[in-house]
Scaffold this motif. Sequence first.
Motif, short mmCIF file in Angstrom:
data_model
loop_
_atom_site.label_atom_id
_atom_site.label_comp_id
_atom_site.label_asym_id
_atom_site.label_seq_id
_atom_site.Cartn_x
_atom_site.Cartn_y
_atom_site.Cartn_z
N LEU A 29 0.67 -1.15 -0.38
CA LEU A 29 0.22 0.33 0.25
C LEU A 29 0.80 1.11 0.38
O LEU A 29 0.30 2.43 -0.59
N THR A 30 1.98 1.17 0.92
CA THR A 30 2.61 2.59 0.34
C THR A 30 3.38 2.64 -0.92
O THR A 30 3.63 3.99 -1.77
N LEU A 34 2.93 5.83 -2.99
CA LEU A 34 4.11 6.29 -3.93
C LEU A 34 3.51 6.29 -5.23
O LEU A 34 4.40 7.77 -6.02
N LEU A 35 3.74 4.95 -5.73
CA LEU A 35 3.85 5.02 -7.20
C LEU A 35 2.18 6.54 -8.05
O LEU A 35 2.46 6.71 -8.99
N THR A 36 1.24 6.53 -7.16
CA THR A 36 0.43 7.29 -7.44
C THR A 36 0.90 9.10 -7.36
O THR A 36 0.80 9.24 -8.37
N ALA A 60 11.86 8.37 -8.50
CA ALA A 60 11.81 8.31 -7.22
C ALA A 60 10.69 6.87 -7.77
O ALA A 60 9.95 6.61 -7.57
N PHE A 61 10.13 7.28 -9.04
CA PHE A 61 8.65 5.49 -9.57
C PHE A 61 9.34 4.35 -9.58
O PHE A 61 8.97 3.65 -8.50
N THR A 62 11.47 4.16 -9.97
CA THR A 62 11.31 2.72 -9.67
C THR A 62 11.30 2.40 -7.97
O THR A 62 11.66 1.56 -8.04
N ILE A 63 11.28 3.32 -6.82
CA ILE A 63 11.19 2.83 -5.55
C ILE A 63 10.03 2.84 -5.39
O ILE A 63 10.07 1.61 -4.74
N GLY A 64 9.10 2.83 -6.48
CA GLY A 64 8.28 2.60 -6.06
C GLY A 64 7.37 1.07 -6.32
O GLY A 64 6.67 -0.34 -6.20
N SER A 151 -4.75 -0.75 -9.25
CA SER A 151 -3.49 -1.35 -8.37
C SER A 151 -4.20 -1.56 -7.14
O SER A 151 -4.17 -1.92 -6.02
N PHE A 152 -5.15 -0.53 -6.09
CA PHE A 152 -5.45 -0.18 -4.68
C PHE A 152 -6.30 -1.36 -5.11
O PHE A 152 -6.37 -1.74 -3.94
#
Length: 168
Positions: A29-30, A34-36, A60-64, A151-152
Amino acid sequence: MLPGGVTLALTAMVGESLFDKIGFKPLLLTSLILLTFILSLFTTISRETTTMTAAILYAAFTIGVGLSIGPVMTLALNQVPKPLHAHGSAISNTINQVSGAIGPALYTSIMTMASQHFIQQSNETNKTLLQIKSMTSGVHTVYYVAFAIVSFLLALMLKKKDQQLETQ
């Protein structure tokens, strides 16, 4: 692409250890939040956006992505009895390949429909500007449909089942 690739590799390792410590649902969920958020920032990219800013957003996108993909794959494979792990891995790879073909086609269709809807609702007379605005509207719609909604919903439906080792 290099900053994103390096960030993804490092984050995937961190994601696996966080998966063991806090479980899959809070982590997933976190990462989806972040991705959204990052994808909503992608909708603000314009011609004035610097390459550095775009690279930072992508990293930052790839972190999600790194915090979500590894734990989800681990969770899925953990649901399969150990003697069937090879088959589970093969099925997972097959699903990834099929999804890689269906996903872009689906999102392109959504983007095209949203772009056409924008054109029908617009009063813009400059055709070039109308094409740019309609394409931007279509891409924004895909971001929101793909990540904010689908996704959610999928993340909230995931459940960890108790695994019983089956021996034969």
